[in-house]
Design a protein around this motif. Sequence first.
Motif, PDB file in Angstrom:
ATOM      1  N   TYR A 708     -12.205  53.493  40.603  1.00 37.31           N
ATOM      2  CA  TYR A 708     -13.272  54.267  39.954  1.00 37.31           C
ATOM      3  C   TYR A 708     -14.446  54.540  40.897  1.00 37.31           C
ATOM      4  O   TYR A 708     -15.349  55.294  40.554  1.00 37.31           O
ATOM      5  CB  TYR A 708     -13.769  53.549  38.700  1.00 37.31           C
ATOM      6  CG  TYR A 708     -12.753  53.537  37.591  1.00 37.31           C
ATOM      7  CD1 TYR A 708     -12.037  54.687  37.267  1.00 37.31           C
ATOM      8  CD2 TYR A 708     -12.511  52.388  36.854  1.00 37.31           C
ATOM      9  CE1 TYR A 708     -11.098  54.676  36.265  1.00 37.31           C
ATOM     10  CE2 TYR A 708     -11.570  52.372  35.837  1.00 37.31           C
ATOM     11  CZ  TYR A 708     -10.867  53.522  35.539  1.00 37.31           C
ATOM     12  OH  TYR A 708      -9.946  53.516  34.541  1.00 37.31           O
ATOM     13  N   MET A 709     -14.422  53.946  42.074  1.00 37.27           N
ATOM     14  CA  MET A 709     -15.454  54.292  43.047  1.00 37.27           C
ATOM     15  C   MET A 709     -15.237  55.715  43.573  1.00 37.27           C
ATOM     16  O   MET A 709     -16.175  56.356  44.048  1.00 37.27           O
ATOM     17  CB  MET A 709     -15.444  53.306  44.220  1.00 37.27           C
ATOM     18  CG  MET A 709     -15.900  51.908  43.851  1.00 37.27           C
ATOM     19  SD  MET A 709     -17.607  51.858  43.232  1.00 37.27           S
ATOM     20  CE  MET A 709     -18.502  51.929  44.793  1.00 37.27           C
ATOM     21  N   ASP A 710     -13.979  56.165  43.522  1.00 39.92           N
ATOM     22  CA  ASP A 710     -13.681  57.485  44.070  1.00 39.92           C
ATOM     23  C   ASP A 710     -12.983  58.418  43.089  1.00 39.92           C
ATOM     24  O   ASP A 710     -12.902  59.621  43.342  1.00 39.92           O
ATOM     25  CB  ASP A 710     -12.821  57.342  45.333  1.00 39.92           C
ATOM     26  CG  ASP A 710     -13.642  56.825  46.503  1.00 39.92           C
ATOM     27  OD1 ASP A 710     -14.665  57.457  46.822  1.00 39.92           O
ATOM     28  OD2 ASP A 710     -13.292  55.782  47.068  1.00 39.92           O
ATOM     29  N   TYR A 711     -12.429  57.877  42.012  1.00 43.71           N
ATOM     30  CA  TYR A 711     -11.804  58.725  40.999  1.00 43.71           C
ATOM     31  C   TYR A 711     -12.817  58.878  39.859  1.00 43.71           C
ATOM     32  O   TYR A 711     -13.155  57.912  39.184  1.00 43.71           O
ATOM     33  CB  TYR A 711     -10.498  58.099  40.485  1.00 43.71           C
ATOM     34  CG  TYR A 711      -9.734  59.035  39.578  1.00 43.71           C
ATOM     35  CD1 TYR A 711      -8.795  59.917  40.109  1.00 43.71           C
ATOM     36  CD2 TYR A 711      -9.974  59.074  38.207  1.00 43.71           C
ATOM     37  CE1 TYR A 711      -8.110  60.805  39.288  1.00 43.71           C
ATOM     38  CE2 TYR A 711      -9.303  59.958  37.390  1.00 43.71           C
ATOM     39  CZ  TYR A 711      -8.364  60.817  37.928  1.00 43.71           C
ATOM     40  OH  TYR A 711      -7.698  61.700  37.114  1.00 43.71           O
TER      41      TYR A 711
ATOM     42  N   GLN B 176     -23.032  60.515  43.367  1.00 41.30           N
ATOM     43  CA  GLN B 176     -21.617  60.720  43.613  1.00 41.30           C
ATOM     44  C   GLN B 176     -20.955  60.568  42.242  1.00 41.30           C
ATOM     45  O   GLN B 176     -21.204  59.591  41.537  1.00 41.30           O
ATOM     46  CB  GLN B 176     -21.142  59.639  44.613  1.00 41.30           C
ATOM     47  CG  GLN B 176     -19.778  59.846  45.214  1.00 41.30           C
ATOM     48  CD  GLN B 176     -18.750  58.952  44.536  1.00 41.30           C
ATOM     49  OE1 GLN B 176     -18.590  59.011  43.327  1.00 41.30           O
ATOM     50  NE2 GLN B 176     -18.065  58.134  45.315  1.00 41.30           N
ATOM     51  N   ALA B 178     -18.091  59.779  40.909  1.00 39.46           N
ATOM     52  CA  ALA B 178     -17.225  58.664  40.507  1.00 39.46           C
ATOM     53  C   ALA B 178     -18.003  57.355  40.464  1.00 39.46           C
ATOM     54  O   ALA B 178     -18.092  56.708  39.426  1.00 39.46           O
ATOM     55  CB  ALA B 178     -16.045  58.543  41.463  1.00 39.46           C
ATOM     56  N   SER B 179     -18.583  56.965  41.585  1.00 43.18           N
ATOM     57  CA  SER B 179     -19.233  55.652  41.674  1.00 43.18           C
ATOM     58  C   SER B 179     -20.613  55.658  41.045  1.00 43.18           C
ATOM     59  O   SER B 179     -21.130  54.623  40.679  1.00 43.18           O
ATOM     60  CB  SER B 179     -19.374  55.248  43.141  1.00 43.18           C
ATOM     61  OG  SER B 179     -20.306  56.105  43.796  1.00 43.18           O
ATOM     62  N   ARG B 180     -21.210  56.819  40.942  1.00 40.23           N
ATOM     63  CA  ARG B 180     -22.600  56.994  40.474  1.00 40.23           C
ATOM     64  C   ARG B 180     -23.614  56.366  41.433  1.00 40.23           C
ATOM     65  O   ARG B 180     -24.777  56.217  41.106  1.00 40.23           O
ATOM     66  CB  ARG B 180     -22.818  56.465  39.046  1.00 40.23           C
ATOM     67  CG  ARG B 180     -21.720  56.846  38.072  1.00 40.23           C
ATOM     68  CD  ARG B 180     -21.890  58.238  37.564  1.00 40.23           C
ATOM     69  NE  ARG B 180     -20.638  58.746  37.003  1.00 40.23           N
ATOM     70  CZ  ARG B 180     -20.528  59.488  35.905  1.00 40.23           C
ATOM     71  NH1 ARG B 180     -21.593  59.825  35.226  1.00 40.23           N
ATOM     72  NH2 ARG B 180     -19.380  59.939  35.493  1.00 40.23           N
ATOM     73  N   LEU B 240     -14.356  62.414  50.396  1.00 37.15           N
ATOM     74  CA  LEU B 240     -13.820  63.140  49.240  1.00 37.15           C
ATOM     75  C   LEU B 240     -14.894  63.882  48.456  1.00 37.15           C
ATOM     76  O   LEU B 240     -14.618  64.881  47.816  1.00 37.15           O
ATOM     77  CB  LEU B 240     -13.221  62.122  48.244  1.00 37.15           C
ATOM     78  CG  LEU B 240     -11.868  61.521  48.483  1.00 37.15           C
ATOM     79  CD1 LEU B 240     -11.529  60.617  47.314  1.00 37.15           C
ATOM     80  CD2 LEU B 240     -10.845  62.629  48.616  1.00 37.15           C
ATOM     81  N   HIS B 241     -16.101  63.346  48.473  1.00 40.07           N
ATOM     82  CA  HIS B 241     -17.126  63.835  47.558  1.00 40.07           C
ATOM     83  C   HIS B 241     -18.083  64.830  48.193  1.00 40.07           C
ATOM     84  O   HIS B 241     -18.929  65.400  47.505  1.00 40.07           O
ATOM     85  CB  HIS B 241     -17.894  62.646  46.964  1.00 40.07           C
ATOM     86  CG  HIS B 241     -16.969  61.627  46.385  1.00 40.07           C
ATOM     87  ND1 HIS B 241     -16.320  61.844  45.203  1.00 40.07           N
ATOM     88  CD2 HIS B 241     -16.525  60.444  46.862  1.00 40.07           C
ATOM     89  CE1 HIS B 241     -15.513  60.806  44.956  1.00 40.07           C
ATOM     90  NE2 HIS B 241     -15.630  59.955  45.944  1.00 40.07           N
TER      91      HIS B 241
END
Lengths: 787, 263
Positions: A708-711, B176, B178-180, B240-241
Amino acid sequence: MPKDGGIGASSKRREDIRFLTGEGNYTDDINLNGQAYVFFLRSDIAHGVLNSVDTSAAEAMPGVVKIFTGADFEAVGSIPCGWQVTDKHGEVMQEPRHPVLAHGKVRHVGEPIAAVVAESLSEAHDAAEAIVVDITDLPAVIDMKEAVKEGAPKLHDDLTSNLCYDWGFVEENKGAVDKAFEEAAHVTTLELVNNRLVANPMEPRVAVGDYARGTGDHTLYTTSQNPHVIRLLMGAFVLGIPEHKLRVVAPDVGGGFGTKIFHYQEEAFCTFAAKACNRPVKWTSSRSEAFMSDAHGRDHVTKIQMALDKDNNFTALRTDTYANMGAYLSTFAPSVPTWLHGTLMAGNYKTPLIYVNVKAVFTNTVPVDAYRGAGRPEATYQLERLVDKCAHELGVDPIALRRQNFITEFPYATPVAVEYDTGDYVATMDKLEEISDIAGFAARRKESEAKGKLRGFGVNCYIEACGIAPSNLVGQLGARAGLYESATVRVNATGGLVVMTGSHSHGQGHETAFPQVIAEMIGIPEDMIEIVHGDTANTPMGMGTYGSRSLAVGGSAMVRATEKIIAKAKKIASHLLEASEGDIELKDGAFSVAGTDKSVAWGDVTLAAYVPHNYPLEDIEPGLEETAFYDPSNFTYPSGAYACEVELDPETGQVTIERFSAADDFGNIVNPMIVTGQVHGGLAQGIGQALMENCTYDSDGQLLSASYMDYAMPRASDVPFYTVDHSCQTPCTHNPLGVKGCGEAGAIGSPPAVVNAVLDAMRSGGKDVGHIDMPVTPARVWAAMNS
Amino acid sequence: MYDFDVEKPTSIADAVKALGREEAQPLSGGQTLIPTLKARLAMPSVLVSLKGIAEMRGVCLDDDGRVCIGGGTVHATVAKEVATHYPALAGLAARIGDPAVRNRGTIGGSVANNDPSACYPSAVLASGATVVTNAREIAADDFFQGMFATALDEGEIVTEVKFPVPEKAHYEKFIQPASRFPLVAVFVAKFADGVRVAVTGASEDGVFRWTEAETALSANFSAEAVSGLSVDGSSMISDLHGSGDYRAHLVGVMTKRAVAALA
């Protein structure tokens, strides 16, 4: 005036009492005496030759019960695939062996290589780290188009290539379609990606295997949407256990979204190991394991084209899709890009000629299979993006172009083999224009612009096919299973009912909605009816829950069984009332003789059935219990029109969804509150796909979005307050309840509306990029705005 | 996770002593360390919990008017107790993670870890704060030394962070998805003698001061003053972000917005 019970009432979900108070009984809550724990050593390499797996040091570690490798499963069957697709040349698909534990090769990151059973999970994990695995790396094949090129590294040495099948639909139409394109006044072409997703149900997968040495009975507790299917697939095809010696229990299941339909290696392993170790064996997936072992969804790369005549009528459609299968064929994977996708390509439009080509490809990635919508979101996304692109190229209103090409007469036989029974696409579009306040959009855009933001409005229509059926047809299409549903209705002596259904509830609310139907039929309170599901030991053979099928198919089976109950109860009542059976009426829980004040209560009739002192024993048996199997004659075809309104920050590329409106036609509705909730959940997942979710591999086959850090999963703050309407109702013509399906609509119907809205916002800022791929992240929007 | 011992000292002195054990690791709020242990990416022999050290918790003002926050103080406490003294800092703390994170995670842990995407380092650096350890006081400019790297020695504990309070300050964060964590976040602090701008989330080298913007803003504290400035995308994180160029662009946007919020 809303009803307070029965069909049409928003009865509160009775199952939520236990779910919300921590009283649910999930698979991980099941702990058996003497239970051992399994840890799977998974491949961290995407593609390689497995030279050796040395477990000698690990076996000496504390707490180790037994260690298994691929060699232990050589005599065991392959994890089976439940659907065989025949390609455009008439050849059956290429079907690789899918071992329980990797043998000979590893083919994706996360593939289990060895399994350590130990006294504790921690000890199992420790021992797994002492296993020495020797792998010779092979080049990984990740990109589908690269994978099917001549000379690409092959995943499966015994197959001719990485191409699973090359499917043409309808192959005989291809010539006519190509000709229509040659004669077209306008052709619109669109290339797009339907992004790979990870389902991420709140409850990760769990399996507990148990074996009773004294009786030879196996039991598997598992997080499944369809325990009977698992019993059949695993028992018959993998482990060779007859069904009468194998019980599969799927208790409370915390969300499935498709990914818990399939039969997984871990289930077969725990069942096998329980006997081999002679003690219960439990596996609980960590979230990290879930990312690399739960079947993924979507992952299509498509080129689609529309031909139009000079009056903007759609004359032909053709589409070429590469569909990722991953490294192995998951249970229903081959059906998703074919029969669940190609048959939907007509959408809501009377396009007379359609040709669909799908190349299914093996890659060194986790297997891909059905995820909420399964094939239908992929069809809807490409078609509804294409129609919007047509409208902009032609300079016509996207809604008007859709309306012009709507199917308006039903039943309608599409050129892609299905017949829509009912629908009213004009009505849902009218309703959408009303609830989305399209008239007020210009003013809202001005307000956004005053804040330095761009505002966009996007619509799409959708058609979906649920309650996949009938069995004899799907058999011809390659299904290796029937697609009926079952129900046993048991009436107790004191009048209460227990319904044992082959459907499975993992969040849908069956325990509330199903009793509403029977309460309506008999005229008794809903709390007199209990639903039992999820255990092969006490429910009739059923196919489980997926594809928005439960009420349409499972509910219909329950109706049929209840009709049998009522027919028999009327016979008993006619005896008690000394009247002709034909004169007996059932209303409000009492049987009466038409035209008289003579009546007998439901409970008196049910008591007579079990205490048959005054009973026509010579004509009918005692007891009141009936079973029905229902095999539908067609799919049901829910449809609708969705609108999304976004605000876009041109400086950062951030898109926020300001309004989302959904006008659905689900036919008749049993519980409007539950239906609304299903739409809300589907929309959240569709918006998640459109804006945030992206399962990504690097070129070596490493999963980059592995946590969940990247998805990015959508959270409450990422979605708006939805406007949902399901007042447009064209009842299904072929099931007894006139119901369609609502579970997947939100996920099917929302991604194109979101992307159409984003592109509209960008155009209003002077940037027409034609298309942007999902997920429409801030970085992608910014890059597109500055391209 | 692997097995380890746990020590729960109640004084800084005892904690330092415990950290002298072989392969000892301090545990503060555990918001990074516990997931790392669960993923078996770290194998300390002993965890020294700093949670029981009362002298490391709480907020006070010193004689110079600095806001002094104990290293063991959780974000939720900072959000609440610093609100009147240093609203921008309190606002930053109030938006780290979610309530569970804010009630476990500590300022000392965040600063010592120096995650390139953490929120706190930008406030520490932009405020010109002083990081106090069991052994010494370290100026913020000397403390952060690159991604996950700080001036801390082995076994050294961040016991307190002392923040000079600027005339005004603002923290602008772009998350970001996903991670916030911050994809890019900028902390702008205006002092009587100049403006300090610290950027987190963006750089391969972790938190950094954007000196070009500081100079421009010290001369003219307005959004226009920084609108023409940019940082080099090639030294920014690319993942990715977002690309390095995207992050570089966001540094400008977030800085401009932070200044605009103070104008």
